[in-house]
Scaffold this motif. Structure first.
Motif, PDB file in Angstrom:
ATOM      1  N   ARG A 199       0.877  -1.069  -0.049  1.00 46.24           N
ATOM      2  CA  ARG A 199      -0.088   0.070  -0.087  1.00 46.24           C
ATOM      3  C   ARG A 199       1.052   1.484   0.052  1.00 46.24           C
ATOM      4  NH1 ARG A 199      -3.643  -0.493   4.798  1.00 46.24           N
ATOM      5  NH2 ARG A 199      -4.517   1.271   4.199  1.00 46.24           N
ATOM      6  N   PRO A 203       3.544   3.963  -1.560  1.00 50.78           N
ATOM      7  CA  PRO A 203       3.757   4.477  -2.837  1.00 50.78           C
ATOM      8  C   PRO A 203       4.905   3.548  -3.381  1.00 50.78           C
ATOM      9  CG  PRO A 203       3.907   6.216  -1.231  1.00 50.78           C
ATOM     10  CD  PRO A 203       4.010   5.060  -0.296  1.00 50.78           C
ATOM     11  N   LYS A 204       4.775   3.678  -4.959  1.00 54.09           N
ATOM     12  CA  LYS A 204       5.739   2.678  -5.757  1.00 54.09           C
ATOM     13  C   LYS A 204       7.298   3.020  -5.565  1.00 54.09           C
ATOM     14  CE  LYS A 204       2.420   1.860  -9.191  1.00 54.09           C
ATOM     15  NZ  LYS A 204       1.870   2.196 -10.743  1.00 54.09           N
ATOM     16  N   LEU A 214       1.076  12.329   0.604  1.00 50.58           N
ATOM     17  CA  LEU A 214      -0.060  11.836  -0.272  1.00 50.58           C
ATOM     18  C   LEU A 214       0.245  11.941  -1.694  1.00 50.58           C
ATOM     19  CD1 LEU A 214      -2.934  12.217   2.170  1.00 50.58           C
ATOM     20  CD2 LEU A 214      -1.371  10.274   1.867  1.00 50.58           C
ATOM     21  N   TYR A 222       1.358   9.264  -4.298  1.00 52.24           N
ATOM     22  CA  TYR A 222       0.260   8.532  -4.920  1.00 52.24           C
ATOM     23  C   TYR A 222      -0.287   9.018  -6.219  1.00 52.24           C
ATOM     24  CZ  TYR A 222       0.201   5.670  -0.633  1.00 52.24           C
ATOM     25  OH  TYR A 222       0.532   4.657   0.574  1.00 52.24           O
ATOM     26  N   SER A 223      -0.149  10.110  -6.504  1.00 55.66           N
ATOM     27  CA  SER A 223      -0.773  10.619  -7.600  1.00 55.66           C
ATOM     28  C   SER A 223       0.122  10.854  -8.887  1.00 55.66           C
ATOM     29  CB  SER A 223      -1.384  12.116  -7.444  1.00 55.66           C
ATOM     30  OG  SER A 223      -1.462  12.800  -8.416  1.00 55.66           O
TER      31      SER A 223
END
Length: 145
Positions: free
Chosen positions: A4, A6-7, A96, A99-100
């Motif tokens: 879960r 971030p990459k 956050l 994640y985008s």
């Protein structure tokens, strides 16, 4: 929990993952000692975001007909207002952005978008650096066994 994240964390090593788990333990320790969780670094910040997300998902599973510690707590009108947790526990929600797809590369402090938005260093290797405006945790606190 690790899938879960971030990459940019997917290639991190075992030591990094142990440190992230300790970040989650540190926040749990805050709560166990009767204190509000106060993230002191990016890792703790993201761990708390995930915990709040999980808490919101788990409210459907509460069964007030069964005697458990949760059912003994006093009821308050703000119970389960997890949006308010975000306002109370975080200085910002910059992490956050990882994640985008709109913010690819935002983790790099030398990147244009990062500098323009004043995000700071969100590269995975720097997630455990203490924030400058909060008392850092003891760096010799060890790990859970």
């Amino acid at each position: 929990m690790f899938p879960r994240l971030p990459k940019l964390t997917f290639a991190t090593d075992l030591q990094w993952r142990r440190r992230f788990a300790r970040a989650a333990d540190d926040l749990a320790g805050d709560l166990a000692h009767g204190n509000w969780p106060q993230p002191t670094c990016t890792a703790e910040e993201l761990a708390l975001h995930l915990a709040i997300d999980d808490a919101g998902d788990s409210t459907d599973e509460l069964d007030d007909t069964v005697a458990d510690p949760h059912s003994t707590l006093p009821v308050h009108r703000d119970d389960y207002d997890f949006g308010a947790c975000t306002d109370m526990f975080f200085q910002d929600t910059d992490v956050l952005m990882l994640y985008s797809s709109r913010f690819v590369g935002i983790e790099d402090p030398d990147g244009d978008a990062n500098r323009r938005l004043g995000v700071g260093d969100l590269r995975a290797q720097f997630w455990f650096e203490p924030f400058g405006n909060i008392t850092a945790r003891d760096p010799h606190r060890g790990f859970r066994h």
